[in-house]
Write an enzyme that holds these catalytic residues in place. Structure first.
Site, PDB file in Angstrom:
ATOM      1  N   SER A 143       0.857  -1.187   0.000  1.00 24.53           N
ATOM      2  CA  SER A 143       0.000   0.000   0.000  1.00 24.53           C
ATOM      3  C   SER A 143       0.893   1.237   0.000  1.00 24.53           C
ATOM      4  CB  SER A 143      -0.890   0.007   1.247  1.00 24.53           C
ATOM      5  OG  SER A 143      -1.466   1.282   1.465  1.00 24.53           O
ATOM      6  N   TYR A 156      -1.533  -1.461  10.110  1.00 24.13           N
ATOM      7  CA  TYR A 156      -1.768  -1.536   8.670  1.00 24.13           C
ATOM      8  C   TYR A 156      -0.536  -1.066   7.891  1.00 24.13           C
ATOM      9  CZ  TYR A 156      -4.032  -1.164   4.126  1.00 24.13           C
ATOM     10  OH  TYR A 156      -4.360  -1.323   2.796  1.00 24.13           O
TER      11      TYR A 156
END
Length: 261
Positions: A143, A156
């Site tokens: 990401s 995350y």
């Protein structure tokens, strides 16, 4: 839809919806047979639909990849059926916009397993076979947040950072053995993962800030076939990647104190 058969299998995790389903469709269109893995039983229906639409085999596996033994079990499942995986897509993941201490131990364990342990072990098992055959492709879904050490993204962003640097390392190690490993670092994607409001989703797609899962999957497959180590698709994502990395920790503390974000 007629497709030209590749003769190999592509294994996609998190394949029942969103990005994973679009990876499955893109690869089926290219003629790959599929192993579609998800913890949701909806993958059974989706696999049947993809198989019918593109005329390929699509095996559905309902499995919780958040367990330590899951990667080994999935590898053994493929070996028992003599399925040679030519393309591995490590896509399964979860997301919470929440402080680390406010999340449960169960969720924090799950995200570490799904984003770190399981993709690493799937790469280990299937990567060995690919190296022996001197042919294979591995896509790891990281990401743009992999460079963001910011509030509410502690697990995350840090687990996505693992995928980014892990992918670069194995890319270098396996390139000479005929295996291409590509790390994909998208920004906002039009899925339900981030719980965006419909108006925000529509506006983001209109201006190009948000990318569709289908477009993302196409770019990623194209990149791994070209042997690229990493892609960060989209101009807005590249700009975000650059500017957020410049924000000092002190400013982030002020933003937190003022409850701006």
């Amino acid at each position: 839809m007629e497709t030209q058969k590749k003769g190999g299998y592509a294994l996609v995790t998190g394949a029942s919806s969103g990005i994973g389903l679009q990876y499955s469709r893109v690869l089926a269109r290219e003629g790959y047979d599929l192993v579609m893995v998800s913890n949701e039983e909806a993958v059974l229906t989706k696999a049947a639909e993809v198989s019918k639409e593109f005329g390929v085999k699509a095996e559905a596996v309902v499995m919780d990849l958040g367990r330590q033994e899951a990667a080994g079990e999935l590898y053994a499942w493929c070996r028992e059926r003599k399925i040679e995986v030519e393309m591995l897509v490590n896509n399964a993941g979860v997301y919470h916009d929440r402080d680390f201490l406010d999340d449960s131990e169960g969720f924090n364990t799950l995200i570490l397993m799904l984003h770190v342990y399981t993709p690493a072990m799937l790469t280990f098992h299937f990567g060995k076979d690919m190296a022996q055959r001197h042919k294979g492709y591995i896509i790891n879904m990281s990401s743009v947040t992999s460079k963001f050490g910011i509030q509410r993204m502690s697990t995350y962003s840090s687990t996505k950072a693992f995928l980014q640097f892990f992918s670069r390392s194995v890319h270098i190690e396996l390139r000479g053995k005929g295996v291409n490993v590509t790390c994909v670092r998208p920004g906002a994607v039009a899925t339900t993962l981030y719980s965006l409001k419909p108006a925000a989703m529509k506006a983001g797609l209109l201006i190009g800030y948000i990318i569709t899962p289908e477009k993302l999957a196409r770019k990623a497959v194209k990149a791994v076939k070209k042997g690229r180590a990493q892609i960060t698709p989209g101009l807005y994502t590249k700009l975000l990647d650059f500017f957020v990395s410049l924000i000092p920790t002190g400013l982030l503390r002020l933003i937190r104190r003022w409850k701006i974000f």
